[in-house]
Write a protein that holds these residues in place. Sequence first.
Motif, PDB file in Angstrom:
ATOM      1  N   GLY A   1       0.813  -1.224   0.000  1.00 35.71           N
ATOM      2  CA  GLY A   1       0.000   0.000   0.000  1.00 35.71           C
ATOM      3  C   GLY A   1       0.837   1.261   0.000  1.00 35.71           C
ATOM      4  N   LYS A   2       2.144   1.131  -0.073  1.00 37.42           N
ATOM      5  CA  LYS A   2       2.992   2.330  -0.196  1.00 37.42           C
ATOM      6  C   LYS A   2       4.336   1.943  -0.819  1.00 37.42           C
TER       7      LYS A   2
ATOM      8  N   GLU B   1       1.264   6.181  -2.354  1.00 38.11           N
ATOM      9  CA  GLU B   1       0.509   5.626  -1.224  1.00 38.11           C
ATOM     10  C   GLU B   1      -0.909   5.268  -1.662  1.00 38.11           C
TER      11      GLU B   1
ATOM     12  N   PRO C   1      -4.969   4.231  -0.948  1.00 31.49           N
ATOM     13  CA  PRO C   1      -5.944   4.683   0.047  1.00 31.49           C
ATOM     14  C   PRO C   1      -6.038   3.669   1.187  1.00 31.49           C
ATOM     15  N   GLU C   2      -6.606   4.066   2.313  1.00 30.32           N
ATOM     16  CA  GLU C   2      -6.852   3.178   3.453  1.00 30.32           C
ATOM     17  C   GLU C   2      -7.515   1.894   2.924  1.00 30.32           C
ATOM     18  N   GLY C   3      -7.024   0.738   3.291  1.00 29.81           N
ATOM     19  CA  GLY C   3      -7.654  -0.510   2.834  1.00 29.81           C
ATOM     20  C   GLY C   3      -7.064  -1.046   1.539  1.00 29.81           C
ATOM     21  N   GLY C   4      -6.149  -0.284   0.884  1.00 24.90           N
ATOM     22  CA  GLY C   4      -5.446  -0.805  -0.297  1.00 24.90           C
ATOM     23  C   GLY C   4      -5.936  -0.232  -1.613  1.00 24.90           C
TER      24      GLY C   4
END
Length: 431
Positions: A107-108, A149, A151-154
């Motif tokens: 995710g980043k 990066e 988003p939250e959750g992938g």
Amino acid sequence: MIQYLIRGAKPLNGTVTVSGAKNAAVAILPAALLVDGVCHIENVPDISDVRLFLQILEALGARIRRKSPNCLEIDSRHVHCATAPKDLAQKIRASYYLIGVLLGRFGKATVSLPGGCNFGSTRPIDQHIKGFEALGATVDVPGDTVFAEAPEGGLLSGHIYLDVVSVGATMNIMMAATLAEGTTIIENCAKEPHVVDLANFLNAMGAHISGAGTDIIKIRGVERLAGGSYSIIPDQIEAGTYIAAVAAAGGNVLVQNVIPKHMDCITAKLREMGLSVSEYDDAIRVEKTRPLKASKVKTLPYPGFPTDMQPQVGVCMALAEGTSFITEGIYDTRFAYTAELTRMGAKIEVSGKTAVFEGVESLKGCTVRAHDLRAGAAMVIAALAAEGQTIVENAHYIERGYECIIEKLTALGADITRVETRDDDPVSAAG
Ligand code: EPU
């Protein structure tokens, strides 16, 4: 500095075995970081670009076991780091693939901007970034480093229409989307054999990718890639380089471990120029039976004539009867090698994206420089055809992409020696 000393004007005869594809390997090795398991990969070329990637994977925490010179086991289960080592990543342009895989898996991603061969003023990665953004990522490039990066959750699924047909962007977005939520569609994709090879590798590890090799690729995201076995395809450009060497220097060579279909875009042109070409299931025999004739080439995305064969076929044109033309359709320019060929006696005029070759009967050996990987391959071909001795300087570029080139050419009867000099030691090693 690495130099090759070549005494030319000797035909090539015998059999050469082609190694695994560089441009598939430099995507498949980072793709192993997406795999939460063990990848068993065969037919990995032992070239300096691959060795560099293996160092990067190890620095990130992957465990690598070399089972034989061309067979590796990569275990990425313990990788947790999403920052590529800057000093290593900056040494190879294909490190851009680390952005897609680290973003997909963690995710980043923090990756220094790619280096490698540089053609023309820029080799942008805007299409890669556009793809990551379409998957929901934020991407910043404040200096020489890319920060991406999810988003939250992938990553999410997306629909991307590439503005230019890009091999790197197609493969990078494909890798990032493999573990994303939902189905991603990429349109106006590159169709090169290594794009298909990467999709086949990811599918063998548990991905759901369809359409690779066509204009539209669909990637249905999966939760996890579990590992598996894969064998990399043979290198189309390495095979083409040996074929062009026979066209320029003469001889009769069986080029084995090839996929003849992948070679059509190259062999069709050399046949037109007068080379005799016979195809078998996984081999091609080439023989020079008459002088080469002039021709025209425009480099295009696959299945067009590959830009990575442009300098090598340029040498053939320099020696062909009549006036030949090359138009470079992929990069701003890729003609730096023509100045070196001119010093060997070739008659070439470059104007923008076009080069005009007035064929000459022979080239003469002298000291020339490899400007990049394929320009270096072209210098070797010119030296094999030329009268007298040629010294090819900066041969480290050639070793980025050609496995055992000295041994392979020597087995075909070439007189070629590798000399490595250090700053403080004029001649330190040969072989
Ligand atoms: N382009 C953009 N924006 C992007 C990406 C590409 O404008 O975001 C442009 C490039 O400037 C170029 C064209 O699109 O004009 C095609 O570039 P592509 O992205 O297809 O090239 P690449 O992925 O950077 C790979 C190979 C090159 C090969 C090209 C074209 C690897 C590691 N490299 O580069 O290989 O020349 O595709 O086939 O796969 C070599 O092996 O000698 C070599 C340079």
